[in-house]
Design a protein around this motif. Structure first.
Motif, PDB file in Angstrom:
ATOM      1  N   ASP A  22       0.859  -1.182   0.000  1.00 24.91           N
ATOM      2  CA  ASP A  22       0.000   0.000   0.000  1.00 24.91           C
ATOM      3  C   ASP A  22       0.902   1.241   0.000  1.00 24.91           C
ATOM      4  O   ASP A  22       2.074   1.168  -0.379  1.00 24.91           O
ATOM      5  CB  ASP A  22      -0.953  -0.016   1.205  1.00 24.91           C
ATOM      6  CG  ASP A  22      -0.207  -0.179   2.533  1.00 24.91           C
ATOM      7  OD1 ASP A  22       1.041  -0.112   2.544  1.00 24.91           O
ATOM      8  OD2 ASP A  22      -0.869  -0.369   3.567  1.00 24.91           O
ATOM      9  N   ILE A  23       0.401   2.373   0.415  1.00 25.63           N
ATOM     10  CA  ILE A  23       1.208   3.589   0.395  1.00 25.63           C
ATOM     11  C   ILE A  23       2.449   3.421   1.253  1.00 25.63           C
ATOM     12  O   ILE A  23       3.568   3.723   0.828  1.00 25.63           O
ATOM     13  CB  ILE A  23       0.377   4.790   0.887  1.00 25.63           C
ATOM     14  CG1 ILE A  23      -0.685   5.129  -0.156  1.00 25.63           C
ATOM     15  CG2 ILE A  23       1.274   6.001   1.112  1.00 25.63           C
ATOM     16  CD1 ILE A  23      -1.565   6.286   0.255  1.00 25.63           C
ATOM     17  N   GLU A  24       2.255   2.930   2.462  1.00 20.08           N
ATOM     18  CA  GLU A  24       3.395   2.739   3.371  1.00 20.08           C
ATOM     19  C   GLU A  24       4.340   1.670   2.841  1.00 20.08           C
ATOM     20  O   GLU A  24       5.560   1.825   2.894  1.00 20.08           O
ATOM     21  CB  GLU A  24       2.900   2.346   4.760  1.00 20.08           C
ATOM     22  CG  GLU A  24       2.351   3.499   5.559  1.00 20.08           C
ATOM     23  CD  GLU A  24       2.172   3.138   7.029  1.00 20.08           C
ATOM     24  OE1 GLU A  24       2.287   1.952   7.370  1.00 20.08           O
ATOM     25  OE2 GLU A  24       1.916   4.062   7.818  1.00 20.08           O
TER      26      GLU A  24
ATOM     27  N   ILE B  19      -0.967  11.349   5.292  1.00 20.25           N
ATOM     28  CA  ILE B  19      -0.860   9.980   4.790  1.00 20.25           C
ATOM     29  C   ILE B  19      -0.673   8.997   5.944  1.00 20.25           C
ATOM     30  O   ILE B  19      -1.208   7.879   5.919  1.00 20.25           O
ATOM     31  CB  ILE B  19       0.312   9.874   3.782  1.00 20.25           C
ATOM     32  CG1 ILE B  19      -0.075  10.549   2.453  1.00 20.25           C
ATOM     33  CG2 ILE B  19       0.687   8.418   3.529  1.00 20.25           C
ATOM     34  CD1 ILE B  19      -1.255   9.918   1.728  1.00 20.25           C
ATOM     35  N   SER B  20       0.054   9.408   6.970  1.00 18.71           N
ATOM     36  CA  SER B  20       0.292   8.507   8.098  1.00 18.71           C
ATOM     37  C   SER B  20      -1.011   8.092   8.787  1.00 18.71           C
ATOM     38  O   SER B  20      -1.090   7.018   9.386  1.00 18.71           O
ATOM     39  CB  SER B  20       1.230   9.169   9.110  1.00 18.71           C
ATOM     40  OG  SER B  20       0.655  10.363   9.614  1.00 18.71           O
ATOM     41  N   LEU B  22      -3.641   7.168   7.370  1.00 18.12           N
ATOM     42  CA  LEU B  22      -4.312   6.095   6.630  1.00 18.12           C
ATOM     43  C   LEU B  22      -3.989   4.725   7.194  1.00 18.12           C
ATOM     44  O   LEU B  22      -4.678   3.752   6.899  1.00 18.12           O
ATOM     45  CB  LEU B  22      -3.940   6.152   5.144  1.00 18.12           C
ATOM     46  CG  LEU B  22      -4.202   7.481   4.424  1.00 18.12           C
ATOM     47  CD1 LEU B  22      -4.056   7.307   2.919  1.00 18.12           C
ATOM     48  CD2 LEU B  22      -5.576   8.036   4.762  1.00 18.12           C
ATOM     49  N   ALA B  23      -2.943   4.640   8.009  1.00 14.90           N
ATOM     50  CA  ALA B  23      -2.598   3.354   8.627  1.00 14.90           C
ATOM     51  C   ALA B  23      -3.702   2.872   9.565  1.00 14.90           C
ATOM     52  O   ALA B  23      -3.751   1.690   9.911  1.00 14.90           O
ATOM     53  CB  ALA B  23      -1.280   3.489   9.392  1.00 14.90           C
ATOM     54  N   SER B  55      -6.274   8.597   0.097  1.00 10.01           N
ATOM     55  CA  SER B  55      -4.964   9.122  -0.318  1.00 10.01           C
ATOM     56  C   SER B  55      -5.154  10.242  -1.340  1.00 10.01           C
ATOM     57  O   SER B  55      -4.398  11.219  -1.353  1.00 10.01           O
ATOM     58  CB  SER B  55      -4.078   8.009  -0.888  1.00 10.01           C
ATOM     59  OG  SER B  55      -4.657   7.443  -2.041  1.00 10.01           O
TER      60      SER B  55
END
Lengths: 111, 152
Positions: A22-24, B19-20, B22-23, B55
């Motif tokens: 995913d993004i991470e 963005i962090s 989204l975890a 995102s």
């Protein structure tokens, strides 16, 4: 996201990804993938243990694939699960990076 | 917005535009899936669609400017139909009608980016957009029986 490499016979590099792309996950493997893309010419991207693939994960595959092919190399994907494969096909990435479900076929495609 | 609380264990998730943040989404979907006995294929589709939508809001809607609100509300409309309502306060953007990059005509034409909307439209069963006075509301529906994944 864990990433490891294994050298196979014939100058083939197997890149093993695990977990969520995913993004991470994409951010975690980007640098390593770019290094591989700049140094290897026959690459199997092993997605057997990738449980999730999003659009940022696709970027982490497509950009290195383009670089490898631009240097005259070859790259294939091995072993995605059904849902990850659907993401690959929906995005058309399978037309750029062939998908194989048998390791022998993936190796043969690079020789 | 539907609220600004900190409840992330129930049916609503309150996020900030980082963005962090989204975890938090995948474990939240896992809890919802366990609570509502949602099949793995539908859970994957939910996970994917929310990652793409959220995102996009953070990176494009809010241009990575942190601390703007995003609220995701989960609704179990019927036994086999689930909806997520995503609200933000970003400039208007309708992913239902937004252009998608052309499909690859040859292997070399595969785009590095631009697949988010294509994946959203493919993996969601229904999409409904409403412009709000202060932002956007997107309703994403998933039908277990009619899922494009389940039908394949």
């Amino acid at each position: 996201m864990p990433i490891s490499t294994e050298d196979l016979e014939g100058g083939i590099t197997r890149v093993i990804l695990e977990g969520r792309l995913d993004i991470e996950g994409a951010a975690a493997v980007d640098l390593r993938m770019n290094v591989i893309a700049g140094t290897k010419k026959a690459v199997i991207v092993d997605l057997q243990n990738v449980s999730f693939l999003g659009s940022m994960g696709l970027r982490a595959l497509v950009a290195p694939a383009r670089a490898i092919k631009g240097r005259g190399g070859r790259i294939v994907i091995f072993g995605p699960n059904e849902l990850v494969e659907k993401v690959l096909k929906t995005s058309g990435v399978d037309t750029m990076i062939p998908i194989h479900h048998e390791l022998q076929n993936a190796i043969a495609a690079l020789q | 917005m539907t609220g600004n609380g900190k409840d992330t264990t129930g049916e609503r998730l309150n996020l900030r535009s980082r963005i962090s943040e989204l975890a938090q989404v995948p474990p939240w979907i896992e809890r919802l899936a366990a609570r509502h006995t949602i099949p793995a294929t539908t859970q994957f589709a939910m996970d994917l669609c929310l990652e793409e939508v959220l995102s996009n809001i953070v990176q494009h809607g809010y241009s990575n400017d942190p601390n703007h609100p995003i609220v995701v509300q989960f609704t179990n409309a019927t036994e086999d139909y689930y909806m997520f309502v995503v609200e933000d306060e970003a400039p208007p953007f309708n992913p239902v009608v937004a252009p998608v990059l052309p499909a690859a005509g040859s292997p070399d034409e595969v785009q590095v980016g631009g697949n988010g909307i294509r994946l959203l439209r493919r993996f969601a069963d229904t999409l409904e957009y409403q412009a709000r006075p202060t932002g956007n509301r997107l309703t994403i529906g998933f039908s277990v029986a009619g899922s494009p994944i389940a039908k394949d």
